[in-house]
Design a protein around this motif. Structure first.
Motif, mmCIF file in Angstrom:
data_model
loop_
_atom_site.group_PDB
_atom_site.id
_atom_site.type_symbol
_atom_site.label_atom_id
_atom_site.label_comp_id
_atom_site.label_asym_id
_atom_site.label_seq_id
_atom_site.Cartn_x
_atom_site.Cartn_y
_atom_site.Cartn_z
ATOM 1 N N GLN A 8 0.835 -1.121 -0.023
ATOM 2 C CA GLN A 8 -0.037 0.016 -0.003
ATOM 3 C C GLN A 8 0.835 1.222 -0.129
ATOM 4 O O GLN A 8 1.908 1.359 0.759
ATOM 5 C CB GLN A 8 -0.902 0.058 1.174
ATOM 6 C CG GLN A 8 -1.908 -1.003 1.276
ATOM 7 C CD GLN A 8 -2.616 -1.133 2.624
ATOM 8 O OE1 GLN A 8 -2.432 -0.200 3.399
ATOM 9 N NE2 GLN A 8 -3.509 -2.277 2.724
ATOM 10 N N ASP A 19 -0.425 4.309 0.208
ATOM 11 C CA ASP A 19 -1.188 5.674 0.696
ATOM 12 C C ASP A 19 -0.866 5.871 2.267
ATOM 13 O O ASP A 19 -1.323 6.810 2.864
ATOM 14 C CB ASP A 19 -2.779 5.420 0.736
ATOM 15 C CG ASP A 19 -3.009 4.022 1.588
ATOM 16 O OD1 ASP A 19 -2.332 3.332 1.959
ATOM 17 O OD2 ASP A 19 -4.473 4.066 1.585
ATOM 18 N N SER A 42 -3.546 1.148 -6.801
ATOM 19 C CA SER A 42 -4.206 -0.024 -6.407
ATOM 20 C C SER A 42 -5.769 0.021 -6.518
ATOM 21 O O SER A 42 -5.940 0.884 -6.988
ATOM 22 C CB SER A 42 -3.769 -0.037 -4.916
ATOM 23 O OG SER A 42 -4.618 0.800 -4.036
ATOM 24 N N GLU A 53 -7.812 0.575 -4.119
ATOM 25 C CA GLU A 53 -8.119 1.629 -3.097
ATOM 26 C C GLU A 53 -7.823 3.093 -3.607
ATOM 27 O O GLU A 53 -8.553 3.860 -3.499
ATOM 28 C CB GLU A 53 -7.461 1.402 -1.908
ATOM 29 C CG GLU A 53 -8.105 0.188 -1.053
ATOM 30 C CD GLU A 53 -7.383 -1.276 -1.637
ATOM 31 O OE1 GLU A 53 -8.120 -2.121 -0.929
ATOM 32 O OE2 GLU A 53 -6.787 -1.361 -2.283
ATOM 33 N N ASP A 54 -6.643 2.980 -4.364
ATOM 34 C CA ASP A 54 -6.506 4.217 -5.008
ATOM 35 C C ASP A 54 -7.404 4.590 -6.074
ATOM 36 O O ASP A 54 -7.806 5.785 -6.177
ATOM 37 C CB ASP A 54 -5.015 4.118 -5.836
ATOM 38 C CG ASP A 54 -4.081 4.116 -4.951
ATOM 39 O OD1 ASP A 54 -3.691 4.701 -3.746
ATOM 40 O OD2 ASP A 54 -2.800 3.485 -5.388
#
Length: 454
Positions: A154, A156, A234, A236-237
Motif C-alpha cells: 500500500q 497511501d 491499487s 483503493e487508489d
C-alpha cells in the motif's frame, strides 16, 4: 483457590542495549527465572554486566527441523519451566512480531496466565531516523521483509520494512514495493536501524538491493505517495480517484451519471473486454478490464452517495459467494477435476437460493444478455441437454424455413434451436459464432488481397 502461574514477556528492543527500557530491565531483575529467546542479542551482555542470571532457548534451534517445530517446542519449554518455578519472565526483541510468543499465547495450559509488555521496535527506531529526512511517519505501517510475500503493498501510508538481512531478500522487497511505487521514489535506508540515532541515507528504491551491507537490523522507510504522483495504482487508489471525480468540484459528466445512464457503458465495456480476451495482447486485456472495473467502481460510488451500497458491499458479496460456492476449497467437499466442480457449484447455488424449479431458474436469466447467450443459458437451466432431441429441434426449425416460412418467428425458432443444440453439445454458442464470423471475415480479407495482387 489455586494460585495462578504467570509468564511475563518483555521486550529487549532492537539489537542495541541502549534501546532496552528501564521497565523491562526492572522486570527481568525481579524475575525468579529469566529466559531469553537467544543470547545473540546486545542486551545479553548488559544483563551479564548487571549480574542478572538468565537462560536461553538457543539449544532448541539445533533440535528443530523447521520454524513451526521451534515455536511449538519453545512454548512447551517455557510453560514447563514456569510450572516448575511458579513464574517466569521471557525476553524477546519484539513481542508483537515474535512467533514464539504467539505460540505460547495459543497453548497456555489451564491455571497459567500471560502478561506482555512492549518496548522499542526496530520499525519505530527506523521511523524516527527517517523523520530527519522530512518523511511524515504518522500512521506508519510496519512489515518484516519475509512477510511481504503474503501481503499487498500500500502506498497511501508510510511504510517501514525491517529485517532485510541479505541482498536476495532486499531484491524481493524492492520488487514488492515497485508494484506500486516508481523506481526512483526516494526512501530512507538504514543498515542498522537498532542503533540509537541510527545512521540513515536516502536512496532510490531501485538501489535497495545494491547496498554494501545487510543484516537482521537493516530496514527501509518509504514515504506515503499520493496516487496522483505515481504511475501505478491499487484498487483503493482507484476508488479514491473515482470519489474525487464524483465530489463537488469534480467532473461535471461523472457527477451527472446514474445507474441507468451508465447501463449502456457497462454492456459496451464488457463486450469490448470479451472481444480482446480472444486475442494475444495481455496489456489490451488489462486495459479493457480496467474499463469494466471503472463501471463497477463508478456505480459503487453512486450507490454509496445514495446510502444504498458501497464498494465494500460489492466486494463482500462477491467474496462470500466465492467462498460459499467453493466448498471443495474452503469446506469439506472434494473435487479433483474441473468437471467435478460443476455439481458442487450448482449444489452450493441451490443452497443459497433455496429449492427452485427449472422454470423459476430460467426466468431469472437476465433479458439484457446477448440473445444467443441468453437462449443457451435458458436451455441449460431448463435441463435441455439431450443431444438427439436438440438435433431434431434444429432440423425441424430449419425445415420450416425450407418449407417457405421465412418470417422473424421462423428465423428466431431456428436460432433458439441452434442455441439449445450448442448447449447439448457443450459448445458456447456466442463464442462459436464470434469465432466463425471472424474466420469468414479473415478469409474474405485474404481473398480480396489476392484479387488485388492479381
Amino acid at each position: 483457590m489455586m494460585t495462578q502461574i504467570e509468564i511475563t514477556v518483555v521486550s529487549l528492543g532492537p539489537d542495541a542495549p541502549g534501546l532496552l527500557t528501564l521497565g523491562a530491565l526492572e522486570t527481568m531483575k525481579a524475575a525468579p527465572i529469566l529466559v531469553l529467546r537467544t543470547v545473540r542479542h546486545a542486551a545479553a551482555a548488559l544483563l551479564e554486566r548487571e549480574g542478572i542470571a538468565f537462560d536461553t532457548l538457543d539449544a532448541l534451534y539445533e533440535r528443530c527441523e523447521d520454524f513451526d517445530e521451534l515455536c511449538a517446542m519453545a512454548a512447551r519449554e517455557l510453560t514447563a519451566r514456569a510450572q516448575a518455578a511458579g513464574a517466569l519472565c521471557y525476553a524477546v526483541s519484539d513481542p508483537a512480531s515474535d512467533a514464539t510468543v504467539r505460540a505460547l499465547a495459543g497453548s497456555l495450559p489451564e491455571g497459567m496466565s500471560l502478561r506482555v509488555s512492549g518496548g522499542v521496535s526496530l520499525a519505530q527506531s527506523a521511523a524516527c531516523a527517517a523523520l530527519a529526512f522530512g518523511i511524515n511517519t504518522e500512521n506508519l505501517r510496519t512489515v518484516t521483509a519475509l512477510s511481504t510475500q503474503e501481503l499487498r503493498v500500500q502506498a497511501d501510508c508510510p511504510l517501514a520494512v525491517t529485517e532485510i538481512d541479505n541482498r536476495c531478500l532486499a531484491s524481493d522487497v524492492k520488487l514488492w514495493l515497485t508494484d506500486l511505487y516508481d523506481d526512483e521514489t526516494q526512501a530512507v535506508f538504514l543498515e542498522n536501524a537498532a542503533e540509537p540515532f541510527a545512521a540513515a541515507r536516502k536512496i532510490a528504491l531501485c538501489e535497495l538491493d545494491r547496498q554494501p551491507h545487510y543484516d537482521h537490523r537493516t530496514a527501509v522507510v518509504v514515504p506515503a505517495v499520493s496516487v496522483y504522483e505515481r504511475s501505478r495504482a491499487s484498487y483503493e487508489d482507484f476508488v479514491q480517484v473515482i470519489a474525487r471525480l464524483r465530489a463537488p468540484g469534480g467532473c461535471p459528466w461523472d457527477r451527472a451519471q446514474t445507474h441507468h445512464s451508465l447501463r449502456q457503458y457497462m454492456i459496451e465495456e464488457a463486450c469490448e473486454a470479451a472481444e480482446v480476451m480472444d486475442g494475444d495482447d495481455p496489456m489490451r486485456i488489462a486495459d479493457e478490464l480496467g474499463d469494466v472495473l471503472l463501471q463497477v467502481v463508478l456505480n459503487s460510488q453512486i450507490g454509496a452517495e445514495h446510502r444504498d451500497f458501497t464498494d465494500r458491499d460489492v466486494t463482500s458479496m462477491a467474496a462470500r459467494k466465492m467462498i460459499s460456492r467453493h466448498v471443495h476449497v474452503f469446506g469439506g467437499e472434494k473435487a479433483g477435476s474441473a468437471q467435478d466442480v460443476v455439481p458442487v457449484w450448482e449444489q452450493a447455488k441451490r443452497r443459497e437460493r433455496g429449492e427452485q424449479t427449472p422454470l423459476e431458474r430460467a426466468l431469472e436469466v437476465p433479458g439484457t444478455l446477448p440473445s444467443l447467450m441468453r437462449a443457451q443459458k435458458v436451455a441449460k437451466r431448463l435441463g435441455e441437454d439431450d443431444e438427439a432431441v436438440a438435433m431434431a429441434g434444429a432440423q425441424a426449425a430449419l425445415a420450416r424455413i425450407g418449407g417457405g416460412q421465412t418470417d422473424e418467428a421462423a428465423v428466431g425458432a431456428l436460432l433458439e434451436a441452434c442455441a439449445r443444440l450448442s448447449q447439448a453439445l457443450g459448445v458456447d454458442a456466442e463464442t462459436a459464432l464470434r469465432s466463425q464470423t471472424g474466420k469468414r471475415l479473415e478469409a474474405l480479407r485474404r481473398g480480396t488481397k489476392n484479387l488485388c495482387s492479381d
